[in-house]
Design a protein around this motif. Structure first.
Motif, short mmCIF file in Angstrom:
data_model
loop_
_atom_site.label_atom_id
_atom_site.label_comp_id
_atom_site.label_asym_id
_atom_site.label_seq_id
_atom_site.Cartn_x
_atom_site.Cartn_y
_atom_site.Cartn_z
N ILE A 11 0.86 -1.19 0.00
CA ILE A 11 0.00 0.00 0.00
C ILE A 11 0.89 1.23 0.00
O ILE A 11 1.61 1.50 0.96
CB ILE A 11 -0.95 0.01 1.22
N GLY A 12 0.87 1.98 -1.11
CA GLY A 12 1.66 3.21 -1.20
C GLY A 12 2.76 3.11 -2.25
O GLY A 12 3.55 2.18 -2.25
N GLY A 14 5.31 5.44 -2.90
CA GLY A 14 6.43 6.35 -2.72
C GLY A 14 7.72 5.56 -2.85
O GLY A 14 7.72 4.41 -3.34
N VAL A 16 9.47 4.00 -0.68
CA VAL A 16 9.53 2.74 0.06
C VAL A 16 8.69 1.67 -0.65
O VAL A 16 9.16 0.55 -0.87
CB VAL A 16 9.06 2.94 1.52
N GLY A 17 7.45 2.02 -1.01
CA GLY A 17 6.59 1.04 -1.67
C GLY A 17 7.17 0.58 -3.00
O GLY A 17 7.20 -0.63 -3.30
N ILE A 34 -0.64 -0.84 -4.65
CA ILE A 34 -1.84 -0.01 -4.82
C ILE A 34 -1.52 1.40 -4.33
O ILE A 34 -1.12 1.59 -3.17
CB ILE A 34 -3.04 -0.58 -4.02
N GLU A 35 -1.68 2.38 -5.21
CA GLU A 35 -1.37 3.78 -4.87
C GLU A 35 -2.64 4.63 -5.05
O GLU A 35 -3.31 4.57 -6.07
CB GLU A 35 -0.24 4.28 -5.78
N ALA A 36 -2.91 5.46 -4.02
CA ALA A 36 -4.13 6.27 -4.04
C ALA A 36 -4.12 7.33 -5.14
O ALA A 36 -5.16 7.66 -5.72
CB ALA A 36 -4.31 6.94 -2.68
N ALA A 46 8.33 15.02 -3.58
CA ALA A 46 8.26 16.45 -3.26
C ALA A 46 9.27 16.85 -2.19
O ALA A 46 9.25 17.98 -1.73
CB ALA A 46 6.85 16.80 -2.76
N LEU A 237 5.10 20.46 5.24
CA LEU A 237 6.39 21.14 5.05
C LEU A 237 6.42 21.83 3.69
O LEU A 237 5.62 21.51 2.80
CB LEU A 237 7.54 20.13 5.08
N ALA A 318 4.29 19.49 0.94
CA ALA A 318 3.92 18.06 1.03
C ALA A 318 3.85 17.67 2.50
O ALA A 318 4.38 18.38 3.36
CB ALA A 318 4.93 17.18 0.30
N TRP A 346 10.61 11.48 8.86
CA TRP A 346 11.37 12.74 8.76
C TRP A 346 12.47 12.71 7.69
O TRP A 346 12.58 13.66 6.92
CB TRP A 346 11.97 13.14 10.11
N VAL A 347 13.30 11.69 7.70
CA VAL A 347 14.38 11.60 6.70
C VAL A 347 14.21 10.31 5.91
O VAL A 347 15.15 9.60 5.59
CB VAL A 347 15.78 11.68 7.36
N PHE A 349 13.44 9.69 2.90
CA PHE A 349 14.01 9.57 1.55
C PHE A 349 15.41 8.97 1.69
O PHE A 349 15.74 7.99 1.01
CB PHE A 349 14.06 10.96 0.91
N SER A 350 16.21 9.51 2.61
CA SER A 350 17.56 8.97 2.85
C SER A 350 17.49 7.51 3.27
O SER A 350 18.30 6.68 2.84
CB SER A 350 18.25 9.76 3.96
C1 LIG Z 1 8.77 18.93 1.89
C2 LIG Z 1 9.51 17.72 2.37
C3 LIG Z 1 10.90 17.71 2.35
C4 LIG Z 1 11.60 16.57 2.76
N1 LIG Z 1 12.96 16.55 2.61
C5 LIG Z 1 13.64 15.40 2.85
C6 LIG Z 1 15.02 15.31 2.54
O1 LIG Z 1 15.62 16.26 2.04
N2 LIG Z 1 15.66 14.14 2.80
C7 LIG Z 1 15.01 13.07 3.36
O2 LIG Z 1 15.64 12.05 3.60
N3 LIG Z 1 13.68 13.10 3.60
C8 LIG Z 1 12.98 14.24 3.35
N4 LIG Z 1 11.64 14.29 3.57
C9 LIG Z 1 10.96 13.09 4.10
C10 LIG Z 1 10.77 12.05 3.00
O3 LIG Z 1 10.34 12.65 1.81
C11 LIG Z 1 9.75 11.00 3.44
O4 LIG Z 1 10.08 10.54 4.74
C12 LIG Z 1 9.74 9.81 2.48
O5 LIG Z 1 9.61 10.25 1.15
C13 LIG Z 1 8.62 8.83 2.83
O6 LIG Z 1 8.53 7.90 1.80
P1 LIG Z 1 7.35 6.85 1.78
O7 LIG Z 1 7.48 6.03 0.55
O8 LIG Z 1 7.33 6.16 3.11
O9 LIG Z 1 6.01 7.74 1.78
P2 LIG Z 1 5.34 8.66 0.65
O10 LIG Z 1 6.29 9.16 -0.34
O11 LIG Z 1 4.51 9.66 1.38
O12 LIG Z 1 4.41 7.64 -0.10
C14 LIG Z 1 3.27 7.09 0.53
C15 LIG Z 1 2.26 6.83 -0.57
O13 LIG Z 1 1.18 6.12 -0.01
C16 LIG Z 1 0.01 6.52 -0.67
N5 LIG Z 1 -1.15 6.19 0.17
C17 LIG Z 1 -1.46 6.71 1.37
N6 LIG Z 1 -2.62 6.17 1.83
C18 LIG Z 1 -3.03 5.28 0.87
C19 LIG Z 1 -4.16 4.43 0.75
N7 LIG Z 1 -5.12 4.39 1.71
N8 LIG Z 1 -4.28 3.67 -0.35
C20 LIG Z 1 -3.34 3.70 -1.33
N9 LIG Z 1 -2.25 4.51 -1.27
C21 LIG Z 1 -2.11 5.29 -0.18
C22 LIG Z 1 0.20 8.03 -0.84
O14 LIG Z 1 -0.63 8.54 -1.87
C23 LIG Z 1 1.68 8.12 -1.15
O15 LIG Z 1 1.97 8.18 -2.53
C24 LIG Z 1 10.91 15.43 3.21
C25 LIG Z 1 9.50 15.43 3.24
C26 LIG Z 1 8.82 16.56 2.82
C27 LIG Z 1 7.31 16.54 2.82
#
Ligand SMILES: Cc1cc2nc3c(=O)[nH]c(=O)nc-3n(C[C@H](O)[C@H](O)[C@H](O)COP(=O)(O)OP(=O)(O)OC[C@H]3O[C@@H](n4cnc5c(N)ncnc54)[C@H](O)[C@@H]3O)c2cc1C
Length: 380
Positions: A11-12, A14, A16-17, A34-36, A46, A237, A318, A346-347, A349-350
């Motif tokens: 689910i998601g 980004g 990680v998914g 599955i992505e919303a 972002a 942010l 975002a 918080w971090v 992406f890293s």
């Molecule tokens: C403005 C900003 C700046 C940042 N800068 C940095 C940085 O410089 N370096 C760093 O390391 N980190 C940074 N971060 C943090 C980093 O971007 C996030 O911690 C990381 O991208 C999380 O990745 P993810 O795949 O877990 O989540 P996401 O990228 O948020 O992906 C989660 C996905 O799940 C989907 N989803 C949610 N609910 C559902 C559902 N019910 N059904 C289906 N899909 C769903 C969403 O649509 C989304 O696409 C920043 C964050 C922001 C907002």
């Protein structure tokens, strides 16, 4: 209507998914993501593109040394993730803008230098090299910094990547490896059956044995569908990019005077962020906060004076996924066998490459490649 079965549902979509989907598909698993909305359209596409390793200075100052010591398992995790970042462009055969030329933090006062030194001791305990620099060494390394810097710290392994490149290439590679990806489809419920879960969406239901919760800032809602409270939330942010200028900043730049992350992209634009809040207009819609914009730009120009002469082109917003003590929620849900939470705050992406590596191993029923006790909030 979607197909009704998958061995593993993610689910998601980004970082990680998508990376978990890629790793699982390459192992031959039957995986459906599955992505919303659109892939990478939330935090992973972002964010500011910093590849962090050192303890973040503002949190070190506000939470203190005990917190920093408890955070050291995360530092080790980030270091492993950074090694994966180094390999990722080669693995994907893509220019992801990954440059690890080091991250430096500039100080203006002796009190700030004392915090940087104390932070460096704890980083060294976790096997992270950070060098303390006097004024001359700092300005020699980074002549673009303001001359009011009295010294700083340098973490040679940190750097940057381009978020706009990373998720599309991961998605392409995951699909090529055989992962099925469905977008614009929100998971609205999860029902338990004997030995299986039924993942519900407006386009149909999917029966699966395993679920990876990679829903980022919205992951708490997925937990709630299973009756599990996850201590994770979304925080708004914003980030700003300037017009392209000739290359002059190779590093990731921070300031001990306030919240700042600053880097220059390959096209010359300088990306300015560091955790400045955006505003929610209502219903989850975010707008840039003018106070944060001026505060962030003022902070950037104070540290790198040339920024004052560049036009800001664009700001965006975002939701970042945050946990109170900055530790991840990573591992199998104790109340929902076969559900893996893959949430690094918080971090993230890293930490994305390593978070996905752990999630993929657990989803395949293998042990985690790193110890999760002390690291993940799930095992406290
Ligand atoms: C403005 C900003 C700046 C940042 N800068 C940095 C940085 O410089 N370096 C760093 O390391 N980190 C940074 N971060 C943090 C980093 O971007 C996030 O911690 C990381 O991208 C999380 O990745 P993810 O795949 O877990 O989540 P996401 O990228 O948020 O992906 C989660 C996905 O799940 C989907 N989803 C949610 N609910 C559902 C559902 N019910 N059904 C289906 N899909 C769903 C969403 O649509 C989304 O696409 C920043 C964050 C922001 C907002």
């Amino acid at each position: 209507m979607m197909q009704e079965n998958a061995d593993i549902v993610i689910i998601g979509g980004g970082i990680v998914g998508l990376m978990t989907a890629r790793l699982l598909a390459r192992e031959g698993a039957d995986v459906l993501l599955i992505e919303a909305g659109d892939l990478g359209a939330e935090a992973s596409g972002a964010n500011a593109g910093s590849i962090h390793l050192q303890i973040q200075y503002p949190e070190f100052v506000s939470y203190g040394e005990d917190w920093a010591r408890a955070y050291t398992p995360c530092l080790r995790f980030l270091k492993t993730s950074l090694a994966l970042w180094q390999d990722l462009p080669g693995e994907l055969w893509a220019d992801l803008g990954v440059t690890l030329a080091g991250g430096l933090i500039a100080a203006r006062t002796e009190a700030q230098m004392a915090h940087i030194r104390a932070k460096s001791v704890i980083e060294a305990e976790a096997g992270i090299e950070t060098r303390i620099l006097g004024r001359d060494d700092l300005l020699r390394l980074a002549p673009y910094l303001s001359s009011d810097a009295i010294g700083g710290g340098f973490c040679p392994l940190e750097g940057k990547a381009n978020p706009l490149q990373v998720t599309p290439h991961l998605a392409g590679s995951a699909a090529e490896a055989g992962a099925r990806i469905v977008t614009h489809t929100r998971v609205t419920g999860i029902a338990r059956q004997t030995g299986a879960y039924v993942v519900e969406t407006p386009r149909g239901a999917v029966r699966t044995g395993r679920i990876v919760n990679a829903a980022g800032a919205f992951a708490g809602r997925i937990g709630a569908m299973l009756g599990t409270h996850l201590d994770i939330d979304g925080f708004p942010l914003q980030v700003t990019v300037t017009e392209p200028v000739a290359a002059f900043i190779p590093h990731l730049v921070y300031s001990a005077a306030g919240k700042l992350s600053l880097k220059q992209l390959a096209n010359g634009g300088c990306v300015i962020g560091g955790g400045w809040p955006a505003r929610e207009r209502g219903n989850g819609v975010l707008v840039t906060d003018p106070k944060s914009l001026s505060g962030n730009m003022g902070m950037a120009a104070g540290v790198v004076p040339a920024i004052a002469a560049s036009r800001a082109l664009r700001s965006w917003t975002a939701w970042v996924n945050g946990t109170p003590d900055w530790r991840p929620i990573l591992g199998e849900d104790p109340n929902a066998p076969g559900v893996i939470h893959a949430l690094f705050p918080w971090v993230g992406f890293s930490a994305g490459p390593m978070t996905a590596t752990v999630a993929a191993a657990l989803a395949l029923g293998r042990p985690s490649p790193v110890g999760l006790k002390g690291l993940s909030l799930l095992y406290d």
